[in-house]
Design a protein around this motif. Structure first.
Motif, PDB file in Angstrom:
ATOM      1  N   SER A  59     -40.993  -4.334   9.033  1.00 26.85           N
ATOM      2  CA  SER A  59     -39.835  -4.980   9.662  1.00 26.85           C
ATOM      3  C   SER A  59     -40.120  -6.459   9.834  1.00 26.85           C
ATOM      4  CB  SER A  59     -39.503  -4.344  11.009  1.00 26.85           C
ATOM      5  OG  SER A  59     -40.533  -4.565  11.935  1.00 26.85           O
ATOM      6  N   GLY A  60     -39.056  -7.188  10.067  1.00 24.57           N
ATOM      7  CA  GLY A  60     -39.154  -8.624  10.304  1.00 24.57           C
ATOM      8  C   GLY A  60     -38.535  -8.943  11.648  1.00 24.57           C
ATOM      9  N   ARG A  62     -35.598  -8.161  12.747  1.00 27.93           N
ATOM     10  CA  ARG A  62     -34.792  -7.046  13.242  1.00 27.93           C
ATOM     11  C   ARG A  62     -33.359  -7.428  13.602  1.00 27.93           C
ATOM     12  NH1 ARG A  62     -39.245  -3.598  16.731  1.00 27.93           N
ATOM     13  NH2 ARG A  62     -40.893  -3.816  15.204  1.00 27.93           N
ATOM     14  N   GLY A  64     -31.062  -7.709  10.860  1.00 27.89           N
ATOM     15  CA  GLY A  64     -30.259  -7.326   9.720  1.00 27.89           C
ATOM     16  C   GLY A  64     -30.107  -8.386   8.647  1.00 27.89           C
ATOM     17  N   GLN A  65     -31.030  -9.337   8.568  1.00 26.85           N
ATOM     18  CA  GLN A  65     -30.891 -10.390   7.583  1.00 26.85           C
ATOM     19  C   GLN A  65     -32.038 -10.484   6.585  1.00 26.85           C
ATOM     20  OE1 GLN A  65     -30.236 -13.807  10.069  1.00 26.85           O
ATOM     21  NE2 GLN A  65     -28.024 -13.489  10.057  1.00 26.85           N
ATOM     22  N   CYS A  66     -33.244 -10.151   6.987  1.00 25.37           N
ATOM     23  CA  CYS A  66     -34.397 -10.410   6.115  1.00 25.37           C
ATOM     24  C   CYS A  66     -34.652  -9.296   5.095  1.00 25.37           C
ATOM     25  CB  CYS A  66     -35.649 -10.648   6.943  1.00 25.37           C
ATOM     26  SG  CYS A  66     -36.292  -9.185   7.775  1.00 25.37           S
ATOM     27  N   GLU A  67     -34.115  -8.117   5.358  1.00 26.76           N
ATOM     28  CA  GLU A  67     -34.275  -6.948   4.489  1.00 26.76           C
ATOM     29  C   GLU A  67     -35.700  -6.415   4.445  1.00 26.76           C
ATOM     30  OE1 GLU A  67     -32.383  -7.467   0.704  1.00 26.76           O
ATOM     31  OE2 GLU A  67     -30.544  -8.222   1.603  1.00 26.76           O
ATOM     32  N   CYS A  69     -37.004  -4.400   6.375  1.00 22.44           N
ATOM     33  CA  CYS A  69     -37.026  -3.007   6.828  1.00 22.44           C
ATOM     34  C   CYS A  69     -36.245  -2.079   5.899  1.00 22.44           C
ATOM     35  CB  CYS A  69     -36.450  -2.916   8.234  1.00 22.44           C
ATOM     36  SG  CYS A  69     -34.712  -3.406   8.297  1.00 22.44           S
ATOM     37  N   CYS A  94     -33.515  -1.423  10.749  1.00 18.90           N
ATOM     38  CA  CYS A  94     -33.339  -2.077  12.055  1.00 18.90           C
ATOM     39  C   CYS A  94     -31.889  -2.077  12.502  1.00 18.90           C
ATOM     40  CB  CYS A  94     -33.884  -3.497  12.049  1.00 18.90           C
ATOM     41  SG  CYS A  94     -32.863  -4.707  11.168  1.00 18.90           S
TER      42      CYS A  94
HETATM   43  S1  FES Z   1     -36.133  -6.289   9.994  1.00 22.78           S
HETATM   44 FE1  FES Z   1     -35.076  -7.821   8.886  1.00 22.78          FE
HETATM   45  S2  FES Z   1     -33.307  -6.821   8.187  1.00 22.78           S
HETATM   46 FE2  FES Z   1     -34.318  -5.305   9.370  1.00 22.78          FE
END
Ligand code: FES
Length: 106
Positions: A59-60, A62, A64-67, A69, A94
């Motif tokens: 995860s990054g 969290r 919904g932008q970095c993908e 997860c 996330c």
């Molecule tokens: S943690 Fe980045 S989109 Fe889910």
């Protein structure tokens, strides 16, 4: 994503037309790991519950932008809290809530 966000999901993003999705407790199975865990609407996102079950998902931030997860969905249905562009058959853990029992692949 905490339970407040899931209430928002339940009450807002997916309400029109056919009514809100049914958020029912379900089982999430992780292909190839021999692991599974129970998901409940009050427990949070797919990522929150997987981590609480001791399953290390990437995860990054969290939001919904970095993908970071992203996981492949092998079987079952899910909903995202935020609009998500991307490939069919994958979800952002996330921001995802299972709508049925779910089988995912890491
Ligand atoms: S943690 Fe980045 S989109 Fe889910």
């Amino acid at each position: 994503m905490g339970s407040a966000a899931l209430r928002h999901l339940h009450g807002s993003f997916l309400r029109p037309r056919g009514g809100p999705p049914e958020l029912e407790p379900g089982k999430v199975t992780v292909v190839g790991s021999g692991r599974s865990f129970a998901w409940t609407p009050a427990a949070g996102s797919l990522l929150d519950v997987a981590l609480a079950a001791g399953i290390a998902l990437r995860s990054g931030r969290r939001v919904g932008q970095c993908e970071s997860c992203a996981v492949a969905v092998v079987e079952g249905r899910f909903a995202h809290l935020v609009p998500v562009e991307g490939e069919q058959g994958a979800c952002l853990a996330c921001q995802a809530a299972p709508l049925t029992d779910l089988t995912i692949a890491l």
